[in-house]
Design an enzyme around this catalytic site. Structure first.
Site, PDB file in Angstrom:
ATOM      1  N   CYS A   1       2.852  -7.180  -9.073  1.00 22.55           N
ATOM      2  CA  CYS A   1       3.852  -6.537  -8.206  1.00 22.55           C
ATOM      3  C   CYS A   1       5.008  -7.491  -7.914  1.00 22.55           C
ATOM      4  O   CYS A   1       6.084  -7.050  -7.529  1.00 22.55           O
ATOM      5  CB  CYS A   1       3.206  -6.085  -6.907  1.00 22.55           C
ATOM      6  SG  CYS A   1       2.435  -7.438  -6.007  1.00 22.55           S
TER       7      CYS A   1
ATOM      8  N   VAL B   1       2.739   7.037  -6.005  1.00 18.77           N
ATOM      9  CA  VAL B   1       1.556   7.479  -5.254  1.00 18.77           C
ATOM     10  C   VAL B   1       1.737   7.136  -3.768  1.00 18.77           C
ATOM     11  O   VAL B   1       1.387   7.936  -2.885  1.00 18.77           O
ATOM     12  CB  VAL B   1       0.269   6.844  -5.832  1.00 18.77           C
ATOM     13  CG1 VAL B   1      -0.936   7.210  -4.983  1.00 18.77           C
ATOM     14  CG2 VAL B   1       0.051   7.295  -7.274  1.00 18.77           C
ATOM     15  N   GLY B   2       2.329   5.980  -3.486  1.00 22.48           N
ATOM     16  CA  GLY B   2       2.579   5.601  -2.094  1.00 22.48           C
ATOM     17  C   GLY B   2       3.441   6.638  -1.377  1.00 22.48           C
ATOM     18  O   GLY B   2       3.183   6.992  -0.217  1.00 22.48           O
TER      19      GLY B   2
ATOM     20  N   GLU C   1       1.274  -1.028   0.323  1.00 19.65           N
ATOM     21  CA  GLU C   1       1.754  -2.213  -0.405  1.00 19.65           C
ATOM     22  C   GLU C   1       2.152  -1.711  -1.783  1.00 19.65           C
ATOM     23  O   GLU C   1       1.287  -1.431  -2.620  1.00 19.65           O
ATOM     24  CB  GLU C   1       0.623  -3.243  -0.536  1.00 19.65           C
ATOM     25  CG  GLU C   1       0.347  -4.023   0.718  1.00 19.65           C
ATOM     26  CD  GLU C   1       1.363  -5.141   0.946  1.00 19.65           C
ATOM     27  OE1 GLU C   1       2.214  -5.381   0.062  1.00 19.65           O
ATOM     28  OE2 GLU C   1       1.307  -5.759   2.021  1.00 19.65           O
TER      29      GLU C   1
ATOM     30  N   GLY D   1      -0.558  -0.010  -4.568  1.00 22.17           N
ATOM     31  CA  GLY D   1      -0.357   0.662  -5.845  1.00 22.17           C
ATOM     32  C   GLY D   1       1.099   1.015  -6.055  1.00 22.17           C
ATOM     33  O   GLY D   1       1.998   0.369  -5.502  1.00 22.17           O
ATOM     34  N   SER D   2       1.330   2.060  -6.829  1.00 24.07           N
ATOM     35  CA  SER D   2       2.688   2.403  -7.251  1.00 24.07           C
ATOM     36  C   SER D   2       3.480   3.092  -6.135  1.00 24.07           C
ATOM     37  O   SER D   2       2.907   3.693  -5.220  1.00 24.07           O
ATOM     38  CB  SER D   2       2.617   3.332  -8.459  1.00 24.07           C
ATOM     39  OG  SER D   2       1.931   4.515  -8.095  1.00 24.07           O
TER      40      SER D   2
HETATM   41  P1  NAD Z   1      -1.388   3.555  -8.979  1.00 24.51           P
HETATM   42  O1  NAD Z   1      -0.583   3.963  -7.805  1.00 24.51           O
HETATM   43  O2  NAD Z   1      -1.366   4.413 -10.183  1.00 24.51           O
HETATM   44  O3  NAD Z   1      -2.929   3.444  -8.569  1.00 24.51           O
HETATM   45  C1  NAD Z   1      -3.357   2.640  -7.503  1.00 24.51           C
HETATM   46  C2  NAD Z   1      -4.614   3.221  -6.915  1.00 24.51           C
HETATM   47  O4  NAD Z   1      -4.320   4.495  -6.364  1.00 24.51           O
HETATM   48  C3  NAD Z   1      -5.745   3.441  -7.921  1.00 24.51           C
HETATM   49  O5  NAD Z   1      -6.975   3.152  -7.321  1.00 24.51           O
HETATM   50  C4  NAD Z   1      -5.636   4.917  -8.215  1.00 24.51           C
HETATM   51  O6  NAD Z   1      -6.857   5.495  -8.620  1.00 24.51           O
HETATM   52  C5  NAD Z   1      -5.215   5.455  -6.869  1.00 24.51           C
HETATM   53  N1  NAD Z   1      -4.520   6.741  -6.903  1.00 24.51           N
HETATM   54  C6  NAD Z   1      -3.810   7.293  -7.923  1.00 24.51           C
HETATM   55  N2  NAD Z   1      -3.351   8.508  -7.565  1.00 24.51           N
HETATM   56  C7  NAD Z   1      -3.763   8.717  -6.303  1.00 24.51           C
HETATM   57  C8  NAD Z   1      -3.577   9.775  -5.376  1.00 24.51           C
HETATM   58  N3  NAD Z   1      -2.894  10.869  -5.688  1.00 24.51           N
HETATM   59  N4  NAD Z   1      -4.105   9.645  -4.143  1.00 24.51           N
HETATM   60  C9  NAD Z   1      -4.793   8.539  -3.795  1.00 24.51           C
HETATM   61  N5  NAD Z   1      -5.019   7.520  -4.639  1.00 24.51           N
HETATM   62  C10 NAD Z   1      -4.499   7.593  -5.872  1.00 24.51           C
HETATM   63  O7  NAD Z   1      -0.975   2.062  -9.306  1.00 24.51           O
HETATM   64  P2  NAD Z   1      -1.515   1.120 -10.469  1.00 24.51           P
HETATM   65  O8  NAD Z   1      -0.905   1.549 -11.750  1.00 24.51           O
HETATM   66  O9  NAD Z   1      -2.997   1.004 -10.375  1.00 24.51           O
HETATM   67  O10 NAD Z   1      -0.918  -0.291 -10.011  1.00 24.51           O
HETATM   68  C11 NAD Z   1       0.347  -0.730 -10.319  1.00 24.51           C
HETATM   69  C12 NAD Z   1       1.267  -0.609  -9.130  1.00 24.51           C
HETATM   70  O11 NAD Z   1       0.716  -1.282  -8.015  1.00 24.51           O
HETATM   71  C13 NAD Z   1       2.612  -1.270  -9.378  1.00 24.51           C
HETATM   72  O12 NAD Z   1       3.632  -0.429  -8.916  1.00 24.51           O
HETATM   73  C14 NAD Z   1       2.552  -2.549  -8.547  1.00 24.51           C
HETATM   74  O13 NAD Z   1       3.795  -3.035  -8.136  1.00 24.51           O
HETATM   75  C15 NAD Z   1       1.708  -2.111  -7.408  1.00 24.51           C
HETATM   76  N6  NAD Z   1       1.083  -3.271  -6.776  1.00 24.51           N
HETATM   77  C16 NAD Z   1       1.519  -3.662  -5.537  1.00 24.51           C
HETATM   78  C17 NAD Z   1       0.969  -4.786  -4.931  1.00 24.51           C
HETATM   79  C18 NAD Z   1       1.422  -5.247  -3.566  1.00 24.51           C
HETATM   80  O14 NAD Z   1       0.738  -6.059  -2.946  1.00 24.51           O
HETATM   81  N7  NAD Z   1       2.545  -4.770  -3.060  1.00 24.51           N
HETATM   82  C19 NAD Z   1      -0.028  -5.508  -5.579  1.00 24.51           C
HETATM   83  C20 NAD Z   1      -0.431  -5.090  -6.848  1.00 24.51           C
HETATM   84  C21 NAD Z   1       0.120  -3.957  -7.420  1.00 24.51           C
END
Ligand code: NAD
Length: 477
Positions: free
Chosen positions: A287, A235-236, A253, A231-232
């Site tokens: 991503c 949050v990471g 990731e 994810g983002s």
């Molecule tokens: P996001 O971080 O908003 O959400 C990702 C997941 O995390 C969702 O399931 C969400 O419900 C959960 N989440 C949100 N807040 C949380 C918290 N506080 N604690 C635990 N879980 C939580 O990201 P998004 O908008 O869904 O996805 C887009 C991002 O993902 C972009 O930054 C993109 O680059 C990244 N991404 C990375 C890869 C990779 O392989 N590196 C692949 C696809 C997407």
């Protein structure tokens, strides 16, 4: 019409169950805004139930033996193949991607399951060089235990499967929390597959819900042995900071600002056609999308013309219409972030809008910005939308310097000279660099082998006399 199994429910211990808190939310078709399903809005209590089920199931699953686990994975893959057309349509409706993107997502998931099934039955470890004669030393892969897997909305099925399949293959059990914007293709349909192939209770669990609620609870749960988060960066970072307080195991990731470099001897048409894939595929919401185009002055004007012409020719519309090249963005929040935090402020700082920059609902026109400088959000931030920001530089050195220094996943370099391309690629700090190409199409074939740790095993013929080092008279070890 009857709802499919698991609509509005979690899947815990091989049972579809209502959320304990009783809360649900709508699943929307992104192209139309129509409601196409319901998801359970889980909380900490649901997550706890799922983690306990996964913990209880893990020793039995690990003890089952690799061939049996592999057979389950093959059946899981066969189920997805049998329902391929329905799943592709579900992905198109729920993520807003066109058919090619949805087929990529479902196809990669099937391949991942097939590959993990083979990996599960491959070598279980290594025979190592013993540190002294008479000893036998080996290592073997053992499961980590319970995996918590949190996934984003852009490629929900295969980003889940790239962790779920190897995880299960190597004897781990799983609690999956898919993104709330895509809970069906990212979770519910996988729960249905698990139920259909008869995975033993507790081996694979799906808890749907919002990030701050179910996601947070899973990330914080002490019964999870490894949290795998895609994810983002925001949050990471929060997850990493929390995990650092008691050294919990996390694998992140995340995203970055990927660069697309066009050198002065590049084939401009090749670069411009690759740019459409690199920056605009799935509306730029991957991503590995190119977030910055860094172009040497000698070819800059031709490159700008070529990308503009191609971007203007693209059709934006409902992904179910085969004429559409680009579908809608995932949400209004994402559109507003893109427009108000990237495009508008960059223009206010001097970037020139060459084409696009307009939207109708979630349909955002492919956009080209020129005159982008490193201080602008269009250069610094991960864009995650159909934008091509172009920055002109005089020299190759300047290009390399500008590319590095930002978080990146994947870069591209365009040049007629392959050796020059490789030399530049070597100096870019991305995890993956392409020469004269855009996204890698290696998908499932090159994923990490599995969620295991190395277990050291020492055997020796004679009982040890301690301290052992006295056996080496020169004391050299
Ligand atoms: P996001 O971080 O908003 O959400 C990702 C997941 O995390 C969702 O399931 C969400 O419900 C959960 N989440 C949100 N807040 C949380 C918290 N506080 N604690 C635990 N879980 C939580 O990201 P998004 O908008 O869904 O996805 C887009 C991002 O993902 C972009 O930054 C993109 O680059 C990244 N991404 C990375 C890869 C990779 O392989 N590196 C692949 C696809 C997407």
């Amino acid at each position: 019409m009857t709802s499919p199994a698991g609509d509005g429910q979690h899947y815990i211990n091989a049972t579809f169950r209502d959320p304990l808190g009783g809360r649900t939310g709508p699943v929307l078709e992104k192209a139309t805004g129509a409601r196409i399903g319901t998801y359970a809005r889980g909380d900490a209590a649901d997550v706890d139930l799922a983690v306990r089920a996964a913990r209880a199931a893990q020793p039995g699953w690990a003890a089952l033996g690799a061939p049996e686990r592999a057979a389950y994975l093959r059946r899981f893959g066969n189920y997805l193949e049998t329902h391929y057309e329905d799943l592709v349509r579900q992905s198109m409706r729920e993520t807003g991607g066109v058919r090619a993107k949805a087929e990529d997502e479902v196809g990669a998931s099937v391949r991942q399951l097939q590959i993990s099934a083979v990996q599960a039955t491959d070598s279980a470890g290594e025979l190592l060089q013993p540190y002294k004669t008479g000893k036998l030393s080996m290592s073997r892969a053992v499961p980590l235990g319970v995996l918590g897997i949190i996934t984003p909305w852009n490629y929900p099925m295969n980003l889940a499967m790239r962790a779920v399949a190897p995880g299960l293959a190597f004897g781990n059990t799983v609690v999956l929390k898919p993104a709330e914007l895509t809970p069906v293709i990212g979770g519910q349909v996988l729960a249905r597959a698990a139920a259909a192939v008869g995975l033993p209770p507790g081996v694979f669990n799906v808890v749907t819900g919002d990030g701050h609620d179910a996601g947070h609870a899973l990330a914080e749960h002490r019964g999870v042995d490894l949290l795998d988060f895609t994810g983002s960066r925001a949050v990471g970072l929060a997850i990493a900071a929390s995990a650092a307080t008691d050294l919990r195991n996390v694998r992140l990731e995340l995203g970055g600002s990927n660069a697309f470099v066009v050198l002065d001897d590049a084939d401009v048409d090749l670069a411009a056609s690759s740019a459409m894939v690199a920056s605009l595929e799935f509306q730029g919401q991957t991503c590995i999308s190119a977030s910055r185009h860094i172009v040497q002055r000698a070819v800059a004007e031709r490159y700008l013309d070529a990308v503009t012409r191609r971007a203007e020719a693209l059709v934006v519309g409902d992904p179910l219409d085969p004429a559409s090249d680009l579908g809608p963005l995932i949400s209004e929040a994402q559109r507003d972030r893109l427009h108000r935090e990237i495009v508008e402020p960059s223009m206010a700082m001097g970037a020139k809008l060459v084409t696009g920059g307009t939207y109708d609902g979630l349909y955002y026109r492919p956009t080209v910005l020129s005159g982008v400088t490193p201080d602008m959000p269009a250069f610094r931030d991960e864009i995650f939308g159909p934008i091509i920001p172009i920055t002109v530089v005089d020299t190759q050195e300047e290009a390399i310097e500008l590319v590095n220094g930002y978080p990146m996943l994947m870069d591209s370099v365009f040049t007629a000279d392959l050796v020059r391309g490789l030399a530049v690629a070597e100096r870019l700090q991305a995890g993956e660099v392409h020469v004269n190409d855009a996204h890698a199409r290696h998908g499932a074939e090159n994923q990490m082998p599995g969620f295991t740790r190395r277990q050291w095993i020492g055997l020796q013929r004679e009982p040890l006399t301690l301290p052992d080092w006295t056996a080496d008279p020169a004391g050299r070890r």
